[in-house]
Design an enzyme around this catalytic site. Structure first.
Site, short mmCIF file in Angstrom:
data_model
loop_
_atom_site.label_atom_id
_atom_site.label_comp_id
_atom_site.label_asym_id
_atom_site.label_seq_id
_atom_site.Cartn_x
_atom_site.Cartn_y
_atom_site.Cartn_z
N HIS A 84 0.83 -1.20 0.00
CA HIS A 84 0.00 0.00 0.00
C HIS A 84 0.87 1.25 0.00
CE1 HIS A 84 -4.06 -1.83 1.21
NE2 HIS A 84 -3.22 -2.84 1.02
N ASP B 65 -5.79 5.78 2.31
CA ASP B 65 -5.93 4.39 1.89
C ASP B 65 -7.39 3.96 2.06
OD1 ASP B 65 -5.74 1.44 1.82
OD2 ASP B 65 -3.59 1.82 1.89
#
Length: 298
Positions: free
Chosen positions: A22, A110
């Protein structure tokens, strides 16, 4: 962007979930934004090793000291601690910047941190989730979140708009066995809990790769495909010296790997190429696949 403000005056905060898969794409996205003249601040929450300071000049770095999951700490407890610390720290951080000449205009967070949207709304800051996975995978999770089909599946296949008929083995492993990782399953399933509230949604993909799925998602929300998020050297070379990601949760130790390999017999260690496995999967679906292998690899 706020009307009347120049590109260079637009301050974007970017916060990835603290796992390497990520961090990498959101770091690359930050470099791209900075290369366009925006002021970008990347927020880390765990200790990282800098193999090279993030390029494109001008990416600021902020650190929220959450740390790694403790050995005796459950994943549920860690995620709760992560949310509490990051939530309060974001409020303080945005407040500090808002008292400067570069107030925060957008938080790119995110997608698994959907609760961040509630924070920025209270602070009158725009929020935009960043989905690190493909639109196809994300679309499956979206339909699960909407209750479009039951989990576990009641039959051998499932039909999803914009996608071919999918068998059980075509679906993400979380769906096949939700009991194996219940906390992570909850995390990915709730990515779409605020999907209807946001003004932009970023996906780490590109239209030509999954055109039908992208168009279907775009009919629901104003999505932007910004992939592939890889160093510019491997793409278009528009960012000088952007040869690697630059941040790692683990300290690379090439010397130790070479030393270990030197203790093994010649041709006794193999690397399983994921592209080979992917090609076999395509072939099993009846597609004709040509696998090109560099001569040096043979």
């Amino acid at each position: 962007m706020e009307r009347g403000r120049g590109v260079g005056e637009t301050h974007v905060l970017v916060i990835p979930y603290p796992v390497q898969g990520h961090i990498n794409p959101m770091l690359q996205f930050s470099k791209r934004l900075a290369s366009k003249g925006l002021k970008v601040t990347l927020i880390t929450t765990t200790p990282t090793n800098k193999s090279k300071q993030p390029q494109s000049s001008s990416i600021n770095m902020e650190h929220i000291p959450v740390g790694l999951q403790g050995e005796e700490e459950s994943l549920d407890d860690y995620l709760e601690r992560f949310k509490l610390i990051v939530s309060s720290s974001l409020v303080e951080l945005i407040g500090r910047y808002n008292g400067s000449e570069y107030p925060v205009r957008v938080l790119v967070y995110d997608s698994v941190m959907s609760w961040a949207q509630d924070i920025v709304e209270r602070l009158s800051v725009d929020g935009a989730p960043f989905f690190t996975q493909s639109c196809a995978v994300s679309t499956i999770y979206y339909h699960v979140n909407q209750g479009a089909f039951k989990i576990p599946l009641e039959g051998p296949t499932v039909s999803i708009p914009s996608m071919p008929i999918l068998g059980v083995n075509d679906l993400p492993s979380f769906i096949n066995d939700t009991s194996s990782y219940p906390t992570l399953w909850s995390l990915v399933k709730t990515q779409f809990s605020n999907f209807e509230k946001v003004n932009w949604v970023f996906f780490n993909t590109f239209c030509e790769l999954e055109d039908e799925v992208v168009k279907w998602l775009a009919s629901k929300r104003p999505i932007k495909t910004i992939g592939p998020t890889i160093p510019s050297m491997y793409l278009d070379r528009r960012i000088d010296d952007d040869e690697d990601y630059g941040l790692s949760l683990f300290k690379p130790n090439a010397d130790a790997c070479i030393t270990w390999l030197d203790t093994k017999d010649t041709v006794s260690v193999g690397h399983i190429n994921p592209m080979l496995q992917f090609s076999r999967r395509l072939a099993s679906k009846g597609l004709k696949v040509t696998l090109v292998i560099p001569r040096a690899s043979i």
